[in-house]
Structures are given as structure tokens and as C-alpha cells.
Design an enzyme around this catalytic site. Structure first.
Site, PDB file in Angstrom:
ATOM      1  N   ARG A 165       0.765  -1.073   0.021  1.00 28.29           N
ATOM      2  CA  ARG A 165      -0.125   0.116   0.148  1.00 28.29           C
ATOM      3  C   ARG A 165       0.960   1.216  -0.078  1.00 28.29           C
ATOM      4  O   ARG A 165       1.731   1.243   0.930  1.00 28.29           O
ATOM      5  CB  ARG A 165      -0.956   0.208   1.305  1.00 28.29           C
ATOM      6  CG  ARG A 165      -1.697   1.494   1.158  1.00 28.29           C
ATOM      7  CD  ARG A 165      -2.948   1.360   2.233  1.00 28.29           C
ATOM      8  NE  ARG A 165      -2.677   1.202   3.541  1.00 28.29           N
ATOM      9  CZ  ARG A 165      -3.720   1.601   4.485  1.00 28.29           C
ATOM     10  NH1 ARG A 165      -4.908   1.823   4.021  1.00 28.29           N
ATOM     11  NH2 ARG A 165      -3.360   1.462   5.526  1.00 28.29           N
ATOM     12  N   ASP A 447      -3.907   2.845  14.078  1.00 31.85           N
ATOM     13  CA  ASP A 447      -3.324   3.356  13.085  1.00 31.85           C
ATOM     14  C   ASP A 447      -3.784   4.894  12.851  1.00 31.85           C
ATOM     15  O   ASP A 447      -4.635   5.451  13.663  1.00 31.85           O
ATOM     16  CB  ASP A 447      -3.268   2.732  11.730  1.00 31.85           C
ATOM     17  CG  ASP A 447      -4.659   2.684  11.046  1.00 31.85           C
ATOM     18  OD1 ASP A 447      -5.471   3.312  11.450  1.00 31.85           O
ATOM     19  OD2 ASP A 447      -4.766   1.912  10.021  1.00 31.85           O
TER      20      ASP A 447
END
EC number: 2.3.3.9
Length: 537
Positions: A165, A447
């Protein structure tokens, strides 16, 4: 800081022998070429985001686009899904840390998404070492020995499939400069990963696979498609050598899923419910709409109508076009306490049952300890021969309307919820500016997305003069007082050594600034990047 110039790329950071294996002459030349070709359009697309947001701030609501109705109403399919991407029932995600990569690839999952974005603080060392780690993982040579324990880590014979990613389009890499301006972080991550791995991966009969985050429009999807196509042609690769999964994690993007698939149809294999960022985007996009202020983060679950509608629409849209529909993240972490762990696994099981029942082809976990539980759920719907749910079309469903996707979310705003938000955001920001982008806090793997929800919720409550369930008016002063109090709680929890080591004082000031300012800061990672670069290079 020394500056090195290579192929017209200015590198304003240390260039060790290891890093020179990544920033080779050809890699630097590629970054310069792609930046000159694609940065002007990227800047224009970011400016257009601001123009659209101004309309939402003035009272307009997102909706399906009239001008692209033809794309939604006609029959077409994305390119056939490569064989090694057809079974994605359980995926694990995490930063590009060497030990974590090995543990994730060895987990009982189909795919590991190695993350340069929300779970990776973009320190210079972290980014360069991350590219080295992924190169070694693709070569199958990655290993790691823990200096403290002496334990050795190496890949098992049949590791999970690796997907990278990249950073979002809004993030810049200040250590790399072309023509006096920074290179887009998305181009850095994409180009370096492609260059150093395409030969290895194609020789193994695979392709170069990515996750692309935080798209807001189909025009942005077209930018990515053009970047993929340009790179494939430059390196004499077949169109479709690069394949991507796009995260639908912004509110505007949910209204353009057909169009995003269409623009990327030669390169896309799936859309993903990036649920935490999606909740953050709901707050940010509708920040001026007093009737759509969210309650405590803890009650904004996939059971809520606006989120369940998003999940079902994603499944229906993807399967109609021959793309996979990936579910969201189980952020819970297993507990060593058996009774507590039983409750955690029950919550995870219920969440994944809902996704599988909706027709998702796979889902995410943040910890290997959840793999067995989630595999058990998905294995009720999938087999060795039926490896996805593309047959679940949801064609009999009533059309999902804009009103359903925007439906206000009921629930209380509690003092406990606000204090939890403060502690989570403070600890996450402190970890991030210390170089850690993925942090276990209070039983959840946090996160950037979950920290964003925590701080933007409070900002919105303050702006709209909401009350807590105990009657207290939520003001800048109340937040400031609670932040001071909760900082002391966190300081006691983490201890003096970690408090000093992780720059909690800077994190506390940043959290105060971005939560009490009049204008919502788009991403906490933008001001935090300044602090990260001071402490980590």
C-alpha cells in the site's frame, strides 16, 4: 543535512550504502520522470478536492453524479482477476518493518498488505528500509535476528501473497526534491517498489500488486491508471502487469465506485471497505452539517445503517463488474486473559459474519492471533474451489440511495468516550512522531485512521456546541482541561521513560492545536510530519 544530487533528483537525507541500493541512478531518473509527468495533474486534483469541499461546507451533500450516469447504467467488466488474487479471504496488514513483514507473511492468511501509509510513520529510515525489506521479501531472502532475544525469523516455504500500500495523493516526500518541489509520496512508494520488484514478481508468474488509498473521485482513479500504464509501457510490461485494490475510505468516493472501477478497469481487481478512514471522512466531509455529527466512536460500528449500506453497495457494485469486494479491518488484539479473549473473539466473529453475509470476498485483520477465528467464519462461505463470492450479486436489493449513505448516526456523546478519544489520539500522535505508525492501545491496533476519528470527533462536537450525555457543553476549554488531565493519566500508564522518549509533550501541544483551531486540519499527519522529520530525519 547533506544534499546529494543524482539524475536531477535532490536527496536531502543521508544516503547510506544500503539506501544507495534503492536510490540507484535509474531509480532516481524514474522518480524525476514520473514526477515531472504526473505532479502537475496531482496538484490540480488536490486543488479540486478543496473546491468540492467548499460546496459541502456551504450546505451541499455528496450524491451520485449525473454526468457519469451512463457508466453506472451500462454493462462492462473489469479485466479478469489474476489467479493468485482470486482467493483473498483473510488479509493481514501492517507496516514495512522487517520482523513484522516476516511474521505477517508466515501468518495463516492469504495476503499481507505491507503498508507505507496509515500504519507506517514516513521517517526517512523507515521508508528506505521498508523498500529494502520488501525487495528481500519478494526475493525470498528476508530474515531477521532479534538483538535482545537472539531469536531468528525467516520465511516459511509457502508465505502469503505480498501487496504494497502506497501513501495517499495528499502526502509529500520532503527528502526528495525535483525542480525545487517535493516528490509526491505516492509516486515515491509506487515507483521504487515497482522498479525493484517487477522482474522478480513477473519471473514467478505474478504481477506487481498495490493497494491505493484515500481516492475521492474517478478523476483521481484515472490519474493512477495513467501512471500505471505509463510505467508498464516504459518497462515493456503487458498492460495489467500492475494490479491494484482501491480503498473506498472517503465519503465522496462511495458515490463514484462504478466510475473508479471503470477508470481503472485494466488494472483494478477489488475495492475495499476502509471503514475507519471512511468514518473519519464522513466527519470531515460533513463537518459543517450540524444534523450529521457522530456520537462516541465506540458505537459507530458496521451495524449502523449508513455503514451497512456502504458495505452492501460496495459488494453489489464490485460483483456486477467482476471485481472482488474486500471487507474492513478487525482492529482488536487478542488478550492473554482467557475470559477477555473469549469476548474479543466473539466480537470479531460477529463483525466478520456480517461482512461475509453481505457478500464480501475477504476481510482484514491486524494481528495474526485473529487468523484462525476469521478463517473459520470465511470458510463457512468459501471452499477450496469456491474461493470468492462473486456469485453474490445482491441484484434483488432495493437501490441504495444517497440518503441511506448519509443517514445520521444515533448514539450518545459521553464523557468517558471523549476522554478515551483524547488518550488514544495523544498516544498515537506521540508514537507517530517517534517513528511508529501502528500502535497497540487499549486492546486495539491503532493507526492514523482511528486517531483521526478520535480528534476530529471532538473538533466537530466543539464546533457545533454539542453536549455530553451528562449535560456538559463541549468547548475548547473543556477539551483543554480534559487533555491536561488525561495526559497525566497516560503519563502514569506509559511511565516516565517512554513519556520522554516518545515526545509526548510535543504530541500534547499538537493535539491541542489541531482540535481547538477554527478550521479543521485535513490530516493530522501533515503537521505531525514536521515533528517527525525533526526527531527522525
Amino acid at each position: 543535512m547533506t544534499t546529494t544530487s543524482r539524475a536531477e533528483l535532490s536527496i536531502i537525507a543521508p544516503l547510506t550504502n544500503d539506501y544507495q541500493q534503492i536510490l540507484t541512478e535509474s531509480a532516481c531518473a524514474l522518480l524525476v520522470e514520473l514526477t515531472r509527468e504526473f505532479r502537475p495533474r496531482l496538484k490540480q486534483l488536490l486543488a479540486e478536492r478543496q473546491i468540492v469541499q467548499q460546496r459541502y461546507d456551504a450546505g451541499e451533500l455528496p450524491d451520485f453524479l449525473a454526468e457519469t450516469a451512463n457508466i453506472r447504467q451500462t454493462d462492462w467488466q473489469v479485466a479478469a482477476i489474476p489467479e493468485d488474487l482470486r482467493d483473498r479471504r483473510v488479509e493481514i496488514t501492517g507496516p514495512v518493518d522487517r520482523k513484522m513483514i516476516i511474521n505477517a507473511l508466515n501468518a495463516d492468511v492469504k495476503v499481507f498488505m505491507a503498508d507505507f501509509e496509515d500504519s507506517q510513520a514516513p521517517s526517512w529510515q523507515g521508508l528506505m528500509q521498508g523498500q529494502i525489506n520488501l525487495r528481500d521479501a519478494n526475493l525470498g531472502t528476508i530474515s531477521y535476528t532479534d538483538e535482545n532475544s537472539g531469536k531468528h525469523y525467516a520465511l516459511n516455504p509457502d508465505p502469503a501473497l505480498l501487496v504494497a500500500r502506497v501513501r495517499g495523493m495528499h502526502l509529500w516526500e520532503k527528502h526528495l526534491v525535483v525542480d525545487g518541489e517535493p516528490v509526491p509520496g505516492s509516486i515515491v512508494d509506487f515507483a521504487l517498489y515497482f522498479l525493484h520488484n517487477y522482474q522478480t514478481r513477473t519471473a514467478n508468474g505474478s504481477g506487481v500488486y498495490y493497494y491505493v488509498p484515500k481516492l475521492q473521485t474517478h478523476q483521481e482513479a484515472k490519474w493512477w491508471d495513467d501512471l500505471f500504464r505509463y510505467t508498464e509501457q516504459k518497462f515493456n510490461q503487458d498492460i495489467g502487469c500492475i494490479r491494484t485494490t482501491v480503498l473506498i475510505e472517503t465519503l465522496p468516493a462511495v458515490f463514484e465506485m462504478d466510475e473508479i472501477l471503470y477508470m481503472l478497469k485494466d488494472h483494478i481487481v477489488a475495492l475495499n471497505c476502509g471503514r475507519w478512514d471512511y468514518i473519519f471522512s464522513y466527519i470531515k466531509t460533513l463537518k459543517n452539517h450540524a444534523d450529521r455529527v457522530l456520537p462516541d466512536r465506540q458505537v459507530v460500528t458496521m451495524q449502523q445503517p449508513f455503514l451497512n449500506a456502504y458495505s452492501r453497495l460496495l459488494v453489489r457494485t464490485c460483483h456486477k463488474r467482476g471485481a472482488l469486494a474486500m471487507g474492513g479491518m478487525a482492529a482488536l488484539i487478542p488478550s492473554k486473559d482467557q475470559a477477555e479473549n473469549t469476548k474479543i473473539l466473539a466480537k470479531v466473529r460477529a463483525d466478520k459474519e456480517l461482512e461475509a453475509k453481505n457478500g464480501h470476498d475477504g476481510t482484514w485483520i491486524a494481528h495474526p492471533g485473529l487468523a484462525a477465528t476469521v478463517n473459520t467464519v470465511l470458510d463457512q462461505y468459501l471452499t477450496a474451489t469456491k474461493v470468492n463470492q462473486l456469485d453474490v450479486t445482491r441484484e434483488q436489493d432495493a437501490p441504495i440511495t444517497a440518503a441511506e449513505l448519509l443517514e445520521p448516526c444515533p448514539g450518545e456523546r459521553t464523557e468517558e468516550g471523549m476522554r478515551t478519544n483524547i488518550r488514544v489520539a495523544l498516544q498515537y500522535i506521540a508514537a507517530w512522531i517517534s517513528g511508529k505508525g501502528c500502535v497497540p492501545i487499549y486492546g486495539l491496533m491503532e493507526d492514523a485512521a482511528t486517531a483521526e476519528i478520535s480528534r476530529t470527533s471532538i473538533w466537530q462536537w466543539i464546533q457545533h456546541k454539542k453536549q455530553l450525555s451528562n449535560g456538559q457543553l463541549i468547548t475548547n476549554q473543556l477539551f483543554s482541561t480534559m487533555l491536561e488531565q488525561e495526559s497525566k493519566v497516560v503519563r502514569q500508564e506509559v511511565g516516565e521513560a517512554l513519556w520522554a522518549e516518545q515526545s509526548f509533550t510535543q504530541a500534547q501541544q499538537l493535539l491541542l492545536d489541531i482540535t481547538t483551531c477554527d478550521q479543521l486540519v485535513d490530516f493530522l499527519t501533515l503537521p505531525a510530519y514536521e515533528l517527525l522529520s525533526q526527531s527522525n530525519g
